[in-house]
Design an enzyme around this catalytic site. Structure first.
Site, PDB file in Angstrom:
ATOM      1  N   ASN A  94       0.848  -1.200   0.000  1.00 33.49           N
ATOM      2  CA  ASN A  94       0.000   0.000   0.000  1.00 33.49           C
ATOM      3  C   ASN A  94       0.887   1.256   0.000  1.00 33.49           C
ATOM      4  O   ASN A  94       0.958   2.005   0.970  1.00 33.49           O
ATOM      5  CB  ASN A  94      -0.924  -0.014   1.212  1.00 33.49           C
ATOM      6  CG  ASN A  94      -2.124   0.890   1.020  1.00 33.49           C
ATOM      7  OD1 ASN A  94      -2.178   1.670   0.068  1.00 33.49           O
ATOM      8  ND2 ASN A  94      -3.079   0.793   1.928  1.00 33.49           N
ATOM      9  N   HIS A 146      -5.802   2.106  12.493  1.00 31.64           N
ATOM     10  CA  HIS A 146      -6.577   0.936  12.083  1.00 31.64           C
ATOM     11  C   HIS A 146      -7.648   0.546  13.098  1.00 31.64           C
ATOM     12  O   HIS A 146      -8.537  -0.245  12.765  1.00 31.64           O
ATOM     13  CB  HIS A 146      -5.650  -0.257  11.849  1.00 31.64           C
ATOM     14  CG  HIS A 146      -4.973  -0.244  10.516  1.00 31.64           C
ATOM     15  ND1 HIS A 146      -3.804   0.464  10.291  1.00 31.64           N
ATOM     16  CD2 HIS A 146      -5.289  -0.822   9.328  1.00 31.64           C
ATOM     17  CE1 HIS A 146      -3.431   0.304   9.021  1.00 31.64           C
ATOM     18  NE2 HIS A 146      -4.297  -0.452   8.423  1.00 31.64           N
TER      19      HIS A 146
END
Length: 446
Positions: free
Chosen positions: A310, A341
């Site tokens: 990513n 997250h």
């Protein structure tokens, strides 16, 4: 014989259906841009309205969480000065995102309710919104973006504010990037609005088609692997060295899910015209992508895997945390990533372990690489380190994905812990020395 569940091919990920619907609209949007049918402000309004309807259709009532983030962040940025924009925008956005995560914890653990797909989708969009908000605030603080009022002689303060804020609202709620895709800077977004790249329609169509077909193939492979691997059941039911194949197969399932989802996001991103990499003379020299499957699957270094996983998010973390932290920047970057997250126990354990593994990776390769000068030694060295890297990454990935503390405990006391433990022991043996970071700029791949 493994049966392919065609209904779940893309629908396993809740945003996939809406990205498929958004794909043709992204192409139409780019056509309208390049054909000069709409004025600049009309393009901003079109993106804003389309993003609003996409958010409402995908998240229903939970779209309110995203809208509060969008309008609240722009209001905070406009009320703060350029030097305070990042501080206040970061505080507002992370506080709001954390409160929403706490709401999800309350529903899952206290009320014992199953996870709501639309609520989870809204949290995923909020995470992406945090990226865009903080990226915009950094650009404003670094004087890369000007927040001055447009030159208009008519209208009251409200009209002037709306015209000044319209590009920011459109940037945050733009439908090609709302549900996923590489992080697009505000400068790239404005360049796309004003100069969408007319000569590159065929290049964009071919690149978007490639990503779409790649996403379809990977989703099919993921569906096939799902017939062999069930992560939760395999980890609980395995014993001794039988846990190692279960670890690898379960991690492969999650990697294929990520790859297919990212490539579908990139398909929409490119179809809209946002993915072009243009040089100073507006000549194309590449496409902005997050997914580099070849590097991720073939590298024998955890540090290379980290900065390739990513990529736009890794660059964002480097800019937001690593470069601005003066004490233990690597640990701080991974700790913030765990917070971003959601701070589940597995995420906290997984991201902190990831930081330790990256630190160990640099020291171990720096120490052992001189011994692998001949071709046979180099081949053995790269093979062993590739296996170690892939199994350690698989361990970290499963720790992050497993939200149940009981399953995390089972993982920690399985034979799979042998692989990260090797790096921990070697890190302690090699001692403390100066090491680089996957978030450090201008690091070349070995």
């Amino acid at each position: 014989m493994i049966s392919v569940n065609w209904e779940m091919l893309f629908l396993y990920h809740p945003t996939a259906l809406y990205q498929l619907v958004a794909f043709p609209f992204a192409g139409i949007c780019h056509y309208l841009w390049t054909s000069q049918f709409l004025s600049i402000n009309s393009r901003y309004v079109c993106l804003l309205v389309s993003g609003f309807f996409l958010a409402c259709s995908a998240m229903r009532r939970y779209a309110l969480l995203v809208l509060i983030s969008v309008f609240g962040s722009v209001a905070v940025i406009h009320s703060a000065g350029p030097q305070q924009a990042l501080k206040w925008a970061f505080s507002f956005q992370m506080t709001w995102q954390t409160l929403c995560h706490v709401g999800l914890y309350y529903k899952e653990y206290h009320q014992q309710e199953p996870a709501c797909i639309r609520f989870s989708m809204a949290l995923s969009v909020l995470m992406l919104m945090t990226q865009r908000v903080t990226s915009l605030a950094l650009d404003i603080q670094e004087r890369k973006v000007w927040m001055g009022a447009p030159r208009i002689s008519k209208g009251g303060p409200l009209r002037r504010y709306l015209l000044r804020a319209l590009p920011f609202y459109s940037y945050l709620l733009s439908f090609p990037t709302l549900l996923g895709g590489p992080l697009c800077s505000f400068y790239r977004f404005q360049t796309w609005i004003k100069n969408p790249g007319v000569p590159y329609r065929k290049h964009l169509f071919w690149a978007a088609t490639q990503r779409g077909l790649g996403a379809l193939i990977l989703a099919l492979l993921k569906n096939i692997v799902r017939g062999y691997a069930c992560p939760l059941d395999d980890l609980i039911g395995c014993s001794d060295f039988g846990c190692i194949p279960a670890l690898w197969a379960s991690a492969l399932f999650f990697r294929l899910a990520y790859y297919s989802h990212w490539m579908l996001d990139e398909c929409v991103f490119i179809a809209a015209g946002l993915g072009l990499e243009l040089d100073c003379d507006q000549y194309i020299h590449g496409v902005l992508l997050d997914t580099d499957i070849w590097t991720l699957e073939t590298t024998n270094r955890i540090s290379v895997f980290t900065r390739s996983w990513n990529r736009s998010t890794a660059q964002w973390l480097r800019r937001l945390i690593f470069q601005r932290c003066h004490s233990h920047p690597l640990l701080a970057t991974f700790a913030f990533s765990a917070w971003w997250h959601g701070l589940y126990p597995g995420q906290l354990f997984g991201f902190l372990l990831w930081a330790v593994m990256v630190e160990a990776d640099y020291r171990i390769h720096r120490f052992f690489q001189p011994f692998a000068e001949s071709q046979p030694r180099r081949l053995v060295y790269q093979t062993l380190t590739w296996c170690q890297t892939q199994l350690t990454v698989a361990y970290i990935m499963l720790a992050i994905e497993m939200r149940s503390p009981a399953v995390l405990w089972q993982l920690c006391f399985s034979y799979n812990s042998f692989f990260p433990l090797i790096y921990v022991v070697l890190l302690l043996v090699l001692g403390k020395g100066r090491a680089s970071s996957p978030f450090a700029p201008q690091v070349s791949h070995p």
